[in-house]
Scaffold this motif. Structure first.
Motif, mmCIF file in Angstrom:
data_model
loop_
_atom_site.group_PDB
_atom_site.id
_atom_site.type_symbol
_atom_site.label_atom_id
_atom_site.label_comp_id
_atom_site.label_asym_id
_atom_site.label_seq_id
_atom_site.Cartn_x
_atom_site.Cartn_y
_atom_site.Cartn_z
ATOM 1 N N HIS A 179 7.035 13.103 0.951
ATOM 2 C CA HIS A 179 6.483 11.805 -0.095
ATOM 3 C C HIS A 179 6.457 10.606 1.467
ATOM 4 O O HIS A 179 5.380 9.600 0.920
ATOM 5 N N GLU A 180 7.280 10.602 2.142
ATOM 6 C CA GLU A 180 7.351 9.117 2.782
ATOM 7 C C GLU A 180 6.239 9.218 3.412
ATOM 8 O O GLU A 180 4.890 7.949 3.410
ATOM 9 N N THR A 181 6.125 10.529 4.455
ATOM 10 C CA THR A 181 4.851 10.571 5.152
ATOM 11 C C THR A 181 3.523 10.372 3.961
ATOM 12 O O THR A 181 2.836 9.815 4.731
ATOM 13 N N THR A 240 15.986 3.787 1.290
ATOM 14 C CA THR A 240 14.826 4.305 0.080
ATOM 15 C C THR A 240 14.158 5.105 0.624
ATOM 16 O O THR A 240 13.521 5.285 0.814
ATOM 17 N N HIS A 241 13.021 4.380 2.048
ATOM 18 C CA HIS A 241 12.621 5.093 3.402
ATOM 19 C C HIS A 241 12.455 4.794 4.187
ATOM 20 O O HIS A 241 12.294 4.768 5.471
ATOM 21 N N PRO A 242 13.519 6.130 4.519
ATOM 22 C CA PRO A 242 14.183 6.462 5.753
ATOM 23 C C PRO A 242 12.290 6.348 6.733
ATOM 24 O O PRO A 242 11.695 6.334 6.310
ATOM 25 N N GLY A 295 1.224 -1.419 0.122
ATOM 26 C CA GLY A 295 0.172 0.021 0.064
ATOM 27 C C GLY A 295 0.649 1.647 0.219
ATOM 28 O O GLY A 295 0.750 2.140 -0.954
ATOM 29 N N HIS A 296 2.053 0.995 0.755
ATOM 30 C CA HIS A 296 2.775 2.528 0.444
ATOM 31 C C HIS A 296 3.609 2.239 -0.413
ATOM 32 O O HIS A 296 3.674 3.516 -1.072
ATOM 33 N N GLU A 297 3.839 1.278 -1.394
ATOM 34 C CA GLU A 297 4.488 1.824 -2.100
ATOM 35 C C GLU A 297 4.097 2.001 -3.798
ATOM 36 O O GLU A 297 3.970 2.497 -4.412
ATOM 37 N N GLY A 325 1.445 4.170 -2.793
ATOM 38 C CA GLY A 325 0.892 5.547 -2.486
ATOM 39 C C GLY A 325 1.714 6.407 -3.063
ATOM 40 O O GLY A 325 1.689 7.320 -3.828
ATOM 41 N N HIS A 326 3.156 5.583 -3.163
ATOM 42 C CA HIS A 326 4.186 6.291 -3.849
ATOM 43 C C HIS A 326 3.901 6.732 -5.565
ATOM 44 O O HIS A 326 3.844 7.626 -6.197
ATOM 45 N N TYR A 327 3.479 5.772 -6.269
ATOM 46 C CA TYR A 327 2.937 5.757 -7.140
ATOM 47 C C TYR A 327 1.468 6.521 -7.527
ATOM 48 O O TYR A 327 1.651 7.630 -8.317
HETATM 49 ZN ZN LIG Z 1 8.387 4.849 0.761
#
Ligand SMILES: [Zn+2]
Length: 383
Positions: free
Chosen positions: A181-183, A231-233, A128-130, A132-134
């Motif tokens: 972007h991570e948030t 890549t995703h701190p 879901g997180h990935e 989300g970036h997409y």
């Molecule tokens: Zn990420």
């Protein structure tokens, strides 16, 4: 058509909380992404990813099991909703904790991630997180930021085809997504998994489990999830934010038994790959957790025994013996549990025990690739 999909299904209290967390930033995205024209910068990015995808399709690391792939695709699809037809899932045999989704729809799921998650909900949290970036087009924004400096170099860091893992690890750190972007990806991810019915609290569980490994790894030992962390701190406040939102989001599906049945055929090879990383401190921390599972317990006990035997520090040989024996007691142990016992007894000069264990291994695996070596050991022990 633009729509505000991500937070629409959540209660208003969650909506407010989420909006405050992202400083009231609106996250709009298209209902589907069309292939951009090839002379645009985004078109160039898609073309690059298409070529990477061709490499992935031919990769020896690709898990070519249509049923398993369909099973994973169905989970990604539930999360991706209308974008489902654009998501192409590739499960890969790489013993690092990682998944990613490229702008052209290629989604990689690495075996190191699948070994570590306890259930479908935990996998859904990462996917879901990935997604989300997409959805939020973060890679396109990164491309625009990075263009003057490094062209497409960052793309390899974020989505590169396997086979270039070593360079990937080096490249990734410099090309992490931004904190914002991570948030945003976290919040879209939780929203997607919650809407799909998955328990959003499992999202924080993924990170807590990984931290057990981080804490255990000795100085200089890069861990299996370094790739994802680089890549995703995940700073503390981001983790707290995840937990807070999850508590307020509906969803209770975990599908733990189903997940563990689906991955069972791959466990032995994934665990072997994990041992081959030669990062025994973090591997043992991982297996301290996995040996608590009921299903396939002998596989995990055997693997921890291997990690102890190969690390061979302090009391490790005795700890390995304990694990191999426990695996045998549990039943359905890999034949190599007896080989491991035999090798340790041989090293300790306990000839009779060594011979008995190696004979058991030989009987269970008469055509093992090391059968000639084992035969020579047995002869040596008889002399
Ligand atoms: Zn990420």
């Amino acid at each position: 058509m633009k729509r505000r999909l991500l937070l629409s299904s959540l209660s208003s209290s969650v909506l407010m909380l989420s909006l405050s967390a992202v400083a009231a930033e609106k996250i709009d995205f298209e209902s589907r992404y069309q292939r951009p024209s090839s002379d645009s910068d985004e078109g160039g990015l898609w073309g690059y990813m298409d070529r990477e995808e061709d490499k992935v399709k031919k990769s020896p690391f690709l898990i070519r099991d249509a049923q398993f792939k369909d099973y994973l695709s169905a989970i990604a699809c539930k999360l991706g909703e209308a974008h489902c037809p654009d998501i192409r899932v590739y499960p890969l045999m790489v013993p690092l904790f990682n998944a990613n989704m490229a702008p052209n729809g290629m989604m990689q799921i690495w075996s190191g991630l699948m070994l570590r998650v306890d259930n479908e909900a935990q996998l859904a949290a990462v996917l879901g997180h990935e997604i989300g970036h997409y959805l939020a087009r973060h890679s396109l924004q990164r491309l625009r930021d990075a263009k003057s400096r490094s062209g497409l170099g960052f793309v390899t860091g974020l989505f590169g085809a396997v086979g270039a893992i070593a360079s990937l690890g080096l490249a990734a750190g410099g090309f992490a997504y931004s904190r914002e972007h991570e948030t945003a990806a976290d919040e879209i991810g939780i929203s997607l998994m919650s809407k799909a019915g998955f328990d959003p609290n499992e999202s924080a569980a993924v990170w807590e489990n990984l931290q057990l490994e981080t804490k255990a790894s000795t100085e200089g030992e890069s861990s299996g999830f370094q790739q994802l962390f680089s890549t995703h701190p995940l700073p503390k406040d981001r983790q707290d934010n995840l937990k807070r939102i999850a508590l307020l989001s509906p969803g209770n599906i975990k599908n733990e038994e189903l997940w563990q049945n689906k991955v069972a055929p791959y466990l032995r090879i994934w665990l072997k790959d994990e041992i081959k990383r030669n990062k025994f401190d973090s591997t043992i921390a991982l297996l301290n957790r996995l040996t608590q599972r009921e299903k396939n317990k002998s596989e995990y006990l055997f693997s921890r025994g291997e990690a102890f035997r190969l690390r061979n520090k302090g009391e490790d040989f005795q700890l390995a013996i304990n694990d191999y024996k426990a695996a045998v007691l549990w039943g359905n142990e890999p034949a190599e549990a007896h080989k491991g016992l035999g090798l340790i007894y041989k090293a300790k000069g306990e000839k009779d025990l060594a011979k008995a264990s190696l004979l058991t291994y030989q009987a269970m695996e008469p055509n093992a690739s090391d059968s000639l070596l084992i035969k020579s050991y047995i002869e040596e022990l008889e002399s």
